[in-house]
Design a protein around this motif. Structure first.
Motif, short mmCIF file in Angstrom:
data_model
loop_
_atom_site.label_atom_id
_atom_site.label_comp_id
_atom_site.label_asym_id
_atom_site.label_seq_id
_atom_site.Cartn_x
_atom_site.Cartn_y
_atom_site.Cartn_z
N ARG A 63 0.58 -1.03 0.06
CA ARG A 63 0.00 -0.04 0.25
C ARG A 63 1.26 0.65 0.25
NH1 ARG A 63 -3.38 -3.46 2.52
NH2 ARG A 63 -5.25 -4.26 0.70
N PHE A 64 0.24 1.98 -0.73
CA PHE A 64 1.27 3.61 -1.06
C PHE A 64 -0.06 4.60 -1.15
CE2 PHE A 64 3.44 0.28 -3.07
CZ PHE A 64 4.94 0.14 -2.60
N LYS A 65 0.84 5.85 -0.30
CA LYS A 65 -0.10 6.80 -0.19
C LYS A 65 0.72 8.04 -1.32
CE LYS A 65 -2.89 6.01 3.77
NZ LYS A 65 -3.58 5.27 3.52
N SER A 66 -0.27 8.63 -1.75
CA SER A 66 0.43 10.19 -2.81
C SER A 66 -0.71 11.82 -1.43
CB SER A 66 0.33 10.06 -3.92
OG SER A 66 -1.06 10.01 -4.41
N SER A 67 -0.61 12.50 -2.13
CA SER A 67 -1.39 13.57 -1.67
C SER A 67 -2.53 13.10 -1.81
CB SER A 67 -0.58 14.84 -1.73
OG SER A 67 -0.68 15.05 -3.38
N SER A 68 -2.91 12.93 -3.22
CA SER A 68 -4.67 11.72 -4.13
C SER A 68 -5.36 11.24 -3.36
CB SER A 68 -4.92 13.35 -4.44
OG SER A 68 -4.16 12.91 -5.34
N LEU A 69 -4.27 10.21 -3.21
CA LEU A 69 -4.49 9.39 -3.91
C LEU A 69 -4.07 7.80 -2.74
CD1 LEU A 69 -3.96 8.90 -8.31
CD2 LEU A 69 -5.97 9.20 -6.44
N SER A 70 -5.21 6.83 -3.01
CA SER A 70 -3.96 5.99 -2.01
C SER A 70 -4.32 4.56 -2.75
CB SER A 70 -5.21 5.14 -0.74
OG SER A 70 -5.39 4.83 -0.02
N PHE A 71 -2.75 3.91 -2.87
CA PHE A 71 -3.18 3.03 -4.20
C PHE A 71 -2.23 1.39 -2.84
CE2 PHE A 71 -1.11 6.82 -6.69
CZ PHE A 71 -1.55 6.18 -7.09
N THR A 72 -3.34 0.59 -3.86
CA THR A 72 -3.02 -1.13 -3.54
C THR A 72 -2.29 -1.68 -4.63
OG1 THR A 72 -4.99 -0.83 -1.92
CG2 THR A 72 -3.82 -3.23 -2.55
N VAL A 73 -1.27 -1.98 -4.38
CA VAL A 73 -0.15 -3.08 -5.69
C VAL A 73 -0.82 -4.05 -4.95
CG1 VAL A 73 1.35 -2.56 -6.47
CG2 VAL A 73 0.89 -0.27 -5.62
N PHE A 74 -0.66 -4.70 -6.21
CA PHE A 74 -1.14 -6.51 -6.30
C PHE A 74 0.60 -6.47 -7.33
CE2 PHE A 74 -4.72 -7.76 -4.73
CZ PHE A 74 -5.54 -6.09 -4.73
N ASP A 75 1.01 -6.76 -6.92
CA ASP A 75 2.40 -7.55 -6.73
C ASP A 75 2.56 -9.06 -7.04
OD1 ASP A 75 5.04 -7.91 -7.88
OD2 ASP A 75 5.98 -7.77 -5.39
N MET A 76 2.00 -9.54 -8.49
CA MET A 76 1.68 -10.72 -8.94
C MET A 76 3.14 -11.53 -9.25
SD MET A 76 -1.91 -10.32 -8.64
CE MET A 76 -2.26 -11.99 -9.12
N SER A 77 2.79 -13.41 -9.07
CA SER A 77 4.39 -13.75 -9.41
C SER A 77 4.19 -13.86 -10.81
CB SER A 77 3.86 -14.93 -8.45
OG SER A 77 4.73 -15.59 -9.93
N GLY A 78 5.10 -13.92 -11.92
CA GLY A 78 5.58 -14.04 -13.39
C GLY A 78 5.73 -14.95 -13.11
N GLN A 79 5.88 -16.13 -12.15
CA GLN A 79 5.75 -17.73 -13.13
C GLN A 79 5.12 -17.89 -13.89
OE1 GLN A 79 8.08 -19.91 -10.39
NE2 GLN A 79 8.10 -17.83 -8.70
N SER A 80 4.91 -19.15 -15.02
CA SER A 80 4.07 -19.67 -15.21
C SER A 80 3.18 -19.80 -14.79
CB SER A 80 4.80 -20.54 -16.78
OG SER A 80 5.04 -21.63 -16.02
N ARG A 81 3.04 -21.04 -14.01
CA ARG A 81 2.83 -22.05 -12.95
C ARG A 81 1.84 -21.13 -12.19
NH1 ARG A 81 7.12 -23.54 -8.34
NH2 ARG A 81 8.29 -23.20 -9.93
N TYR A 82 2.06 -19.54 -11.45
CA TYR A 82 1.41 -18.77 -11.08
C TYR A 82 0.48 -17.48 -12.10
CZ TYR A 82 3.75 -20.48 -6.70
OH TYR A 82 4.35 -21.12 -5.88
N ARG A 83 0.59 -17.61 -13.35
CA ARG A 83 0.17 -16.75 -14.31
C ARG A 83 -1.95 -16.82 -13.71
NH1 ARG A 83 4.67 -17.30 -18.83
NH2 ARG A 83 6.05 -16.85 -17.85
N ASN A 84 -2.22 -17.97 -13.75
CA ASN A 84 -3.71 -17.96 -13.90
C ASN A 84 -4.61 -17.16 -12.97
OD1 ASN A 84 -2.37 -19.68 -11.59
ND2 ASN A 84 -3.67 -21.46 -12.44
N LEU A 85 -3.95 -16.69 -12.13
CA LEU A 85 -3.83 -15.97 -10.66
C LEU A 85 -4.48 -14.42 -11.54
CD1 LEU A 85 -1.24 -16.64 -7.66
CD2 LEU A 85 -3.89 -17.35 -8.19
N TRP A 86 -3.35 -14.08 -12.43
CA TRP A 86 -3.49 -13.32 -12.90
C TRP A 86 -5.28 -12.57 -12.64
CZ3 TRP A 86 0.70 -12.08 -16.40
CH2 TRP A 86 1.70 -12.17 -16.69
N GLU A 87 -5.96 -12.71 -13.23
CA GLU A 87 -7.27 -12.57 -14.10
C GLU A 87 -8.09 -12.61 -13.72
OE1 GLU A 87 -9.25 -15.65 -16.83
OE2 GLU A 87 -8.75 -17.11 -15.43
#
Ligand code: GTP
Ligand code: MG
Length: 188
Positions: A63-87
């Protein structure tokens, strides 16, 4: 005070492209030899930079904040076995950061396949969400330019979404601010 707008950002790209390293750069730094936290708008809530970056299992949430926004970043694994999580996270995301290893010529076609699958997904296809590309690892001797990367990924064919590509060196933190400023502008 006013509540900040909540924004979900999905960080995607093949394994080893540098997603976690980029997100780690948003955190405050402990090291004097380091560039430190990105300047200006970007502030992380509490954690400090982790020194050892390991391949992501599944995904991490930051989670990150800027002056106007509150961000939630999903840092996904790029390994092929986890790529089906992305969608599963497409529907609730408001922006995408797609990271490419500019030195990995062999897997550029795999990166393109994953990008095309992403952009054609029913939860993504007709939406105007911004897509920020990092042509990462520009420090590598044989790294392709961001122009070359955008050609190989056929980014000019993306008509329905605002997109932007930046060359970056996530270890030194170079090129990240420009991209994140662009993203911030698109969302706010
Ligand atoms: P997964 O979690 O497996 O999907 O990988 P990732 O995309 O999160 O990659 P990660 O951030 O773990 O980085 C992979 C490797 O690339 C690490 O050894 C990083 O130190 C290295 N790396 C990341 N960014 C750069 C860069 O800009 N230049 C160079 N030379 N190496 C980088
Ligand atoms: Mg990772």
């Amino acid at each position: 005070g006013l509540r900040k707008k909540e924004v979900n950002v999905l960080c995607l790209g093949l394994d080893n492209s540098g997603k976690t390293t980029i997100i780690n750069q948003l955190k405050p730094s402990n090291h004097s030899n380091h560039l430190g936290p990105l300047s200006g708008e970007w502030k992380h809530a509490s954690q400090t930079q982790t020194q050892e970056i390991v391949p992501t299992i599944g995904f991490n949430i930051e989670r990150f904040k800027s002056s106007s926004l509150s961000f939630t970043v999903f840092d996904m694994s790029g390994q092929s076995r986890y790529r089906n999580l992305w969608e599963h996270y497409y529907k609730e995301s408001h922006a995408i950061i797609f990271v490419i290893d500019s030195g990995d010529k062999l897997r550029m076609v795999v990166a393109k396949e994953e990008l095309d699958t992403l952009l054609n997904h029913e939860d993504i296809r007709n939406r105007k969400m911004p897509v920020l590309f990092f042509a990462n690892k520009m420090d590598l001797r044989d790294a392709m330019s961001s122009v070359r990367v955008s050609q190989l990924l056929s980014l000019e064919n993306i008509k329905e979404k605002p997109w932007h590509i930046c060359a970056s060196d996530a270890i030194k933190g170079e090129g990240l601010q420009e991209g994140l400023d662009w993203l911030h502008e698109q969302i706010s």
